[in-house]
Design a protein around this motif. Structure first.
Motif, short mmCIF file in Angstrom:
data_model
loop_
_atom_site.label_atom_id
_atom_site.label_comp_id
_atom_site.label_asym_id
_atom_site.label_seq_id
_atom_site.Cartn_x
_atom_site.Cartn_y
_atom_site.Cartn_z
N ASP A 200 -11.01 -4.87 37.86
CA ASP A 200 -10.56 -3.54 37.46
C ASP A 200 -10.09 -2.85 38.74
O ASP A 200 -10.88 -2.28 39.49
N THR A 201 -8.80 -2.96 39.00
CA THR A 201 -8.28 -2.53 40.31
C THR A 201 -8.30 -1.01 40.48
O THR A 201 -8.32 -0.52 41.61
N SER A 202 -8.30 -0.28 39.38
CA SER A 202 -8.39 1.19 39.48
C SER A 202 -9.72 1.58 40.12
O SER A 202 -9.80 2.48 40.95
N ILE A 203 -10.78 0.86 39.75
CA ILE A 203 -12.11 1.13 40.32
C ILE A 203 -12.10 0.78 41.82
O ILE A 203 -12.61 1.53 42.65
N ALA A 204 -11.49 -0.36 42.13
CA ALA A 204 -11.45 -0.79 43.55
C ALA A 204 -10.72 0.25 44.40
O ALA A 204 -11.16 0.60 45.50
#
Ligand code: GDP
Ligand code: IMO
Ligand code: MG
Length: 432
Positions: A200-204
């Protein structure tokens, strides 16, 4: 901490890859937010040329995280190939250096077939299946990264759409059909190869922002290929302007500190559609030859023309660009006079803003200002003060006319052929 967006201000191929690679030195994360392998970003490091289509242009630096955001459309075949080539060249591509959004949409074989069979040359797409993949995304019949890493989910999603695609391909487009089972198996296989990179790249990115990291968002294409604000319908199928970064990464607009617009010192376009300052003469040919203006993705000759301030004012407004990087200034060396379009003249009036009506363009004549050129080669100059006076005048004319400052001047394709007036990571953000 700084979140910087880098976008193209013209019709793509402005030299975004080179500038992103350069700025990555100061970045912790480099993220692509839209487009797909229609992009071709060229990096020249230590005499070695690398063209990236999907992997962000930060990958040639050590210890950086490259992110492919949810707004990108991914051809897994191309991505796996690109990873392989990078590894062969000795670059590290691992889940520590590359993360792929689970929400990004997948380009399927039928998307490529449809793109080829349907674009009869009018728009001159790259034929990579970009438009058809975005169509399915908006129509809610797309297949996402999360689907191909889950066999059962993938089967269900493919079942929903397959028959319809097959009959469209064979009965409407009248080209050879495709085999569902082999597609299923191939994509499950590629899904398992990509699985380690999926996140989940938004979280990263959110976590990195909270840790005060420097983040670079790498645009593909350019403002005039934007689906909403470009020369529609001669555009690509995503939002290429800076606003697209928030959507395509999954962060809010208040996180963005600055936007850098990449601006070629003249204009090029590949594919069909308006190019008001196009030169169909020996100067156009000279720009193509000296600038190596052949597509990094398709190899097609790029159409070339004078710098167009009407087009640039439009993109600077749309993307809230405060600083520009002027690229390929070296290509103008040796031209006696340089023309710059300040407006367009139609049969009835003078137009200062990009018309939305596409039919108007063939009847527009650019209104040009002229500046004296310079003879000297500038590709080995590394300080602004050492540039020829007429070259400095060209730069300040652009700055004045556009109401922005030049942060970077690029005088050649290599990393070090660059004059950094102000590193964008040192530019105070809007809030300070
Ligand atoms: P992008 O799609 O915006 O990343 O740009 P491309 O890589 O498609 O096209 C830009 C081309 O110009 C590439 O071949 C680069 O190596 C080259 N290039 C970038 N900056 C400069 C420059 O300042 N001078 C010259 N001569 N070439 C440059
Ligand atoms: P980079 O990131 C230049 C053009 C194509 C065509 C139109 C639609 O390297 O700057 P598509 O395949 O997206 O449906 O094609 O957009 N195009 C580009 N032109 N640079 C690009 O990317 C481009 N990506 C797409 O030539 O006219
Ligand atoms: Mg390109």
């Amino acid at each position: 901490m700084s979140c910087l967006i880098v976008v193209g201000t013209q019709w793509g191929d402005e030299g975004k890859g080179k500038i992103v690679d350069l700025l990555t030195e100061r970045a912790d994360i480099v993220a692509r937010f839209q487009g797909g392998n229609n992009a071709g970003h060229t990096l020249v490091v230590n005499e070695e040329k690398t063209i990236l289509h999907l992997v962000p242009s930060g990958i040639l630096h050590k210890d950086k995280l490259c992110v492919i955001g949810s707004g990108v459309v991914i051809d897994p075949e191309i991505l796996l190939e690109e990873i392989e080539v990078l590894r062969e060249k000795g670059y590290s591509v691992s889940p520590d250096t590359l993360a792929i959004s689970e929400r990004a949409h997948i380009i399927m074989p039928y998307h490529k077939i449809i793109d080829h069979a349907r674009d009869t040359g009018r728009i001159g797409t790259t034929g990579r299946g970009i438009g058809p993949a975005y169509e399915d995304k908006v129509r809610r019949t797309g297949i996402r990264v999360i689907d191909i890493i889950n066999k059962d989910l993938f089967k269900k999603r493919l079942d929903i759409i397959f028959e319809e695609k097959q009959s469209y391909i064979t009965q409407i487009l009248k080209v050879k059909g495709i085999d569902k089972d082999s597609i299923y198996e191939r994509y499950v296989q590629m899904g398992s190869e990509l699985r380690p990179f999926v996140a989940d790249t938004s979280i990263a990115i959110d976590k990195a922002i909270k840790e005060n990291k420097n983040i670079l968002f790498e645009g593909a294409q350019g403002a005039h290929l934007d689906i909403d604000y470009g020369t529609y319908p001669f555009v690509t199928s995503s939002n290429t302007i800076s606003g697209g970064a928030c959507v395509g990464i999954g962060i809010g607009p208040t996180r963005i500190d600055n936007v850098i617009g990449i601006c070629k010192a003249y204009t090029t376009r590949v594919g069909g559609g308006p190019l008001p300052t196009e030169l169909n003469d020996e100067i156009g040919e000279r720009l193509r030859a000296f600038g190596g203006e052949y597509g990094a993705t398709t190899g097609r000759p790029r159409r070339c023309g004078w710098l167009d301030l009407v087009a640039l004012r439009h993109s600077i407004r749309l993307s809230s660009i405060a600083y520009i990087a002027i690229t390929k200034l070296d290509v103008l060396s040796g031209l006696k006079t340089l023309k710059i379009a300040t407006a367009y003249r139609s049969e009835v009036n003078v137009i200062r803003d990009m018309p939305a009506e596409i039919e108007i363009y063939p009847n527009l004549q650019p209104v040009y200002d002229e500046l004296p050129g310079w003879d000297e080669s500038i590709s080995s100059i590394r300080s602004y003060d050492d540039l020829p006076n007429n070259c400095k005048t060209y730069i300040s004319y652009m700055e004045e006319q556009l109401g922005v400052n030049a942060a970077i001047i690029s005088v050649g394709p290599k990393r070090d052929q660059t004059i950094i007036i102000k590193n964008p990571f040192d530019i105070p953000d809007r809030a300070s």
